[in-house]
Design an enzyme around this catalytic site. Structure first.
Site, PDB file in Angstrom:
ATOM      1  N   THR A  99    -124.956 -37.600 -20.212  1.00 52.00           N
ATOM      2  CA  THR A  99    -123.503 -37.537 -20.037  1.00 52.00           C
ATOM      3  C   THR A  99    -122.796 -37.901 -21.336  1.00 52.00           C
ATOM      4  O   THR A  99    -121.782 -37.286 -21.700  1.00 52.00           O
ATOM      5  CB  THR A  99    -123.057 -38.470 -18.895  1.00 52.00           C
ATOM      6  OG1 THR A  99    -123.790 -38.136 -17.723  1.00 52.00           O
ATOM      7  CG2 THR A  99    -121.579 -38.322 -18.612  1.00 52.00           C
ATOM      8  N   GLY A 100    -123.329 -38.884 -22.050  1.00 51.70           N
ATOM      9  CA  GLY A 100    -122.736 -39.266 -23.337  1.00 51.70           C
ATOM     10  C   GLY A 100    -122.710 -38.090 -24.301  1.00 51.70           C
ATOM     11  O   GLY A 100    -121.724 -37.859 -25.013  1.00 51.70           O
ATOM     12  N   GLY A 108    -122.912 -45.129 -20.024  1.00 49.39           N
ATOM     13  CA  GLY A 108    -123.658 -44.387 -19.007  1.00 49.39           C
ATOM     14  C   GLY A 108    -124.894 -43.764 -19.621  1.00 49.39           C
ATOM     15  O   GLY A 108    -125.470 -44.294 -20.577  1.00 49.39           O
ATOM     16  N   LYS A 139    -112.052 -44.657 -15.279  1.00 52.79           N
ATOM     17  CA  LYS A 139    -112.722 -44.009 -14.148  1.00 52.79           C
ATOM     18  C   LYS A 139    -114.060 -44.710 -13.931  1.00 52.79           C
ATOM     19  O   LYS A 139    -114.995 -44.524 -14.696  1.00 52.79           O
ATOM     20  CB  LYS A 139    -112.949 -42.522 -14.390  1.00 52.79           C
ATOM     21  CG  LYS A 139    -113.292 -41.815 -13.082  1.00 52.79           C
ATOM     22  CD  LYS A 139    -114.258 -40.671 -13.201  1.00 52.79           C
ATOM     23  CE  LYS A 139    -115.687 -41.039 -13.324  1.00 52.79           C
ATOM     24  NZ  LYS A 139    -116.330 -41.590 -12.111  1.00 52.79           N
ATOM     25  N   GLU A 190    -122.025 -46.207 -25.199  1.00 53.59           N
ATOM     26  CA  GLU A 190    -123.021 -47.249 -24.927  1.00 53.59           C
ATOM     27  C   GLU A 190    -123.961 -46.641 -23.902  1.00 53.59           C
ATOM     28  O   GLU A 190    -123.600 -46.478 -22.740  1.00 53.59           O
ATOM     29  CB  GLU A 190    -122.313 -48.504 -24.405  1.00 53.59           C
ATOM     30  CG  GLU A 190    -123.097 -49.763 -24.664  1.00 53.59           C
ATOM     31  CD  GLU A 190    -123.944 -50.141 -23.484  1.00 53.59           C
ATOM     32  OE1 GLU A 190    -125.114 -49.677 -23.448  1.00 53.59           O
ATOM     33  OE2 GLU A 190    -123.480 -50.872 -22.626  1.00 53.59           O
ATOM     34  N   GLU A 224    -136.454 -44.152 -20.158  1.00 53.85           N
ATOM     35  CA  GLU A 224    -135.735 -45.229 -19.470  1.00 53.85           C
ATOM     36  C   GLU A 224    -135.856 -44.996 -17.966  1.00 53.85           C
ATOM     37  O   GLU A 224    -135.473 -43.947 -17.454  1.00 53.85           O
ATOM     38  CB  GLU A 224    -134.256 -45.226 -19.885  1.00 53.85           C
ATOM     39  CG  GLU A 224    -133.498 -46.390 -19.295  1.00 53.85           C
ATOM     40  CD  GLU A 224    -132.038 -46.423 -19.711  1.00 53.85           C
ATOM     41  OE1 GLU A 224    -131.390 -45.369 -19.666  1.00 53.85           O
ATOM     42  OE2 GLU A 224    -131.558 -47.516 -20.061  1.00 53.85           O
ATOM     43  N   CYS A 283    -128.875 -51.487 -19.155  1.00 53.33           N
ATOM     44  CA  CYS A 283    -129.256 -50.710 -20.339  1.00 53.33           C
ATOM     45  C   CYS A 283    -130.028 -51.569 -21.339  1.00 53.33           C
ATOM     46  O   CYS A 283    -130.891 -51.064 -22.050  1.00 53.33           O
ATOM     47  CB  CYS A 283    -128.029 -50.096 -20.980  1.00 53.33           C
ATOM     48  SG  CYS A 283    -126.699 -51.282 -21.180  1.00 53.33           S
ATOM     49  N   GLU A 297    -118.403 -43.424  -9.207  1.00 54.26           N
ATOM     50  CA  GLU A 297    -117.905 -43.149  -7.856  1.00 54.26           C
ATOM     51  C   GLU A 297    -118.607 -43.972  -6.775  1.00 54.26           C
ATOM     52  O   GLU A 297    -118.080 -44.134  -5.684  1.00 54.26           O
ATOM     53  CB  GLU A 297    -118.019 -41.650  -7.546  1.00 54.26           C
ATOM     54  CG  GLU A 297    -119.374 -41.009  -7.794  1.00 54.26           C
ATOM     55  CD  GLU A 297    -119.584 -40.526  -9.231  1.00 54.26           C
ATOM     56  OE1 GLU A 297    -119.136 -41.214 -10.173  1.00 54.26           O
ATOM     57  OE2 GLU A 297    -120.221 -39.477  -9.398  1.00 54.26           O
TER      58      GLU A 297
HETATM   59  P1  ADP Z   1    -125.792 -42.950 -14.490  1.00 56.52           P
HETATM   60  O1  ADP Z   1    -127.022 -42.141 -14.607  1.00 56.52           O
HETATM   61  O2  ADP Z   1    -125.878 -44.331 -14.978  1.00 56.52           O
HETATM   62  O3  ADP Z   1    -125.070 -42.774 -13.185  1.00 56.52           O
HETATM   63  P2  ADP Z   1    -123.842 -41.217 -15.674  1.00 56.52           P
HETATM   64  O4  ADP Z   1    -123.753 -40.961 -17.124  1.00 56.52           O
HETATM   65  O5  ADP Z   1    -124.156 -40.097 -14.755  1.00 56.52           O
HETATM   66  O6  ADP Z   1    -124.868 -42.384 -15.601  1.00 56.52           O
HETATM   67  O7  ADP Z   1    -122.525 -41.896 -15.122  1.00 56.52           O
HETATM   68  C1  ADP Z   1    -121.782 -42.864 -15.830  1.00 56.52           C
HETATM   69  C2  ADP Z   1    -120.314 -42.581 -15.619  1.00 56.52           C
HETATM   70  O8  ADP Z   1    -120.022 -41.308 -16.180  1.00 56.52           O
HETATM   71  C3  ADP Z   1    -119.866 -42.507 -14.170  1.00 56.52           C
HETATM   72  O9  ADP Z   1    -118.544 -43.024 -14.050  1.00 56.52           O
HETATM   73  C4  ADP Z   1    -119.891 -41.027 -13.900  1.00 56.52           C
HETATM   74  O10 ADP Z   1    -119.031 -40.636 -12.817  1.00 56.52           O
HETATM   75  C5  ADP Z   1    -119.371 -40.489 -15.214  1.00 56.52           C
HETATM   76  N1  ADP Z   1    -119.730 -39.100 -15.505  1.00 56.52           N
HETATM   77  C6  ADP Z   1    -120.815 -38.400 -15.095  1.00 56.52           C
HETATM   78  N2  ADP Z   1    -120.791 -37.140 -15.580  1.00 56.52           N
HETATM   79  C7  ADP Z   1    -119.656 -37.027 -16.322  1.00 56.52           C
HETATM   80  C8  ADP Z   1    -119.057 -35.974 -17.104  1.00 56.52           C
HETATM   81  N3  ADP Z   1    -119.628 -34.779 -17.213  1.00 56.52           N
HETATM   82  N4  ADP Z   1    -117.899 -36.243 -17.737  1.00 56.52           N
HETATM   83  C9  ADP Z   1    -117.311 -37.439 -17.654  1.00 56.52           C
HETATM   84  N5  ADP Z   1    -117.816 -38.468 -16.943  1.00 56.52           N
HETATM   85  C10 ADP Z   1    -118.973 -38.276 -16.291  1.00 56.52           C
END
Ligand code: ADP
Length: 473
Positions: free
Chosen positions: A230-231, A226, A173, A248, A377, A282, A176
């Protein structure tokens, strides 16, 4: 009519189940971009089902043939480099030349792992007479991969190539806001002969398609790149599901310059370290630690050289309106912390670029490492500089961070270079260079920068698990 980008499942283009699409936005000019399928749990279920069905066949595919397919995909990426660069630039706004560079390194991932399909090897264990004990490295089956938007094809290739080489099937995935190149990669995989279902792409929001992928019971491992927040959220789900995860995440990497370094080269690399991809990396070098005897002159040199970095030709815009607002908000944080920019500190507000989300290269000096500007960051072309007196102090400042992704050390003294490199809490240290490029070199973080490693043979260990077989003779 607005173009639409759809999922790639089981070797074909698939419309979203709910029929929903997310609007696209071109960050270079603020205009409408292609709409992106808004995947839901049902779309994820279809992709995972395809990947699960394909897994046994892929696992038992002749090893050399699997390698040849990876190699052919590398060739297809190169043959389609111009088009891939066009769509990567359209999604992210990054200059074409930079996109072409990232596409070449995407091909390099498939080429590298094409030759490693027999690794990691198992072992024969010397247990006792009358027993034959050995290990094999097995694929997990279906691997879920979630990627960010800063180097979309590159990050897709970095994760998918070792996962596929190790005989897993994948559902990826992408972020978006930058989906096109990942979908094209999966199409190319199908075109060169990857069996249907081995390489699937589901599009949509993180909180919808992304979380559904992490939660799906047939996904046996997750690789995520990401943000820390979210991680961490994904980590909770992976803990509940008891599946392995590699993360990562972010960085606030220190670039440490001693007074005996090649200062001209160090200064030009220090500029590259914080301005590459407009700082949306990153592993950007965003904290510049300079020995006090050369501090004023060196920081002035870095500021002067950063004036040669031109937004729009050397780097692209901030990827989204939100990211643009976030970077600009840090100019206010800096002001509130009593910091005045030595250069930059503003968005580009003149000419055509003012329609997009461009930020000028920005440097703050005399920043205290405890200040927010040195700890958080920013993910924009923003550098904070600070002096240090001793080697010990440089190490202490470098390690005084929630992150530990990479670091740079500049000195002609080999003993000092090794001492400092080995004392720094980071997954990669660069001495007299600033480079994260090599496909062969394991990449990943300490502390909140994550765990697990991408790249190199090391990555294969994260896409396989060990089975030990004991035979009584
Ligand atoms: P950034 O701040 O770099 O956009 P995110 O962590 O929000 O970082 O996004 C990195 C990826 O994680 C994207 O593909 C995003 O759609 C996906 N993502 C964001 N939130 C979630 C979640 N709760 N569960 C799984 N994937 C997510």
């Amino acid at each position: 009519m607005v173009r639409t980008i759809t999922h790639w499942i089981n070797g074909e283009s698939v419309e979203p189940h709910g029929g929903g699409y997310l609007p696209g936005l071109n960050p270079a000019n603020g205009q409408e971009g292609p709409s992106v399928a808004r995947g839901q749990a049902s779309d994820v279920a279809a992709a995972v089902a395809a990947a699960k069905a394909a897994a046994p066949g892929w696992r038992h595919f002749k090893t050399a043939s699997r390698g040849r397919l990876l190699y052919e995909l590398a060739g297809a990426i190169r043959q389609n480099a111009e088009h891939l660069a066009d769509i990567e630039s359209e999604d992210t706004g990054k200059p074409r030349k930079q996109a072409l560079g990232e596409i070449e390194s995407s091909a390099a991932y498939f080429e590298f792992y094409a030759g490693l399909v027999n690794l990691p090897a198992g072992e024969t264990l010397n247990v006792e007479p009358g027993q034959h004990v050995y290990t094999i490295q097995e694929p997990f089956g279906v691997v879920g991969i979630i990627t960010p938007w800063n180097g979309p094809l590159n990050q897709a290739a970095r994760a998918c190539a070792p996962a596929l080489a190790a005989a897993n099937t994948v559902v990826i995935k992408p972020a978006e806001v930058a989906t096109q190149s990942t979908v094209r990669l999966a199409q190319l995989a199908t075109e060169v002969g990857f069996p249907p279902g081995v390489f699937n792409v589901v599009l949509g929001k993180g909180t919808e398609a992304g979380s559904a992928l992490v939660e799906h019971g047939d996904v046996r491992k997750i690789a995520f790149t990401g943000s820390v927040a979210t991680g961490r959220a994904i980590g909770h789900i992976a803990a509940d599901r008891i599946i392995p995860l590699s993360l990562e995440l972010g960085g606030k990497s220190a670039n440490i310059v001693f007074d005996d370094a090649d200062l001209d080269f160090a200064a030009s690399e220090a500029v590259r370290a914080f301005t590459s991809n407009a700082g949306q990396v990153c592993s950007a070098g965003t904290r510049l630690l300079v020995q006090r005897s050369i501090y004023e002159a060196f920081v002035a040199k870095v500021a002067e050289l950063s004036g040669n970095v031109i937004p729009g030709s050397d780097y692209g815009p901030m990827i989204t309106r939100e990211q643009f607002a976030q970077v600009k908000s840090y100019f206010e944080v800096a002001a509130a912390e009593g910091l005045v920019p030595l250069t930059g500190g503003s968005a580009v507000d003149q000419g055509e670029l003012a329609k997009g989300f461009y930020v000028n290269p920005t440097i703050y000096k005399d920043v205290k490492n405890s200040q927010r500007m040195a700890q958080e960051e920013i993910f924009g072309p923003v550098l904070v500089a600070m002096p240090f007196d001793s080697e010990e102090e440089a190490i202490t400042i470098s390690n005084d961070s929630e992150f530990g992704l990479v670091a740079g050390v500049w000195t002609q003294n080999v003993s000092r270079a090794i001492r400092v490199a080995e004392s720094i809490e980071a997954g990669q240290v660069f001495v007299n260079t600033w480079s994260t490029g090599a496909v062969e070199a394991p990449f990943g973080g300490h502390k909140n920068s994550g765990y697990g490693r991408e790249k190199g043979i090391e990555a294969l260990r994260h896409y396989t698990h060990v089975k030990c077989i004991t035979i009584k003779l």
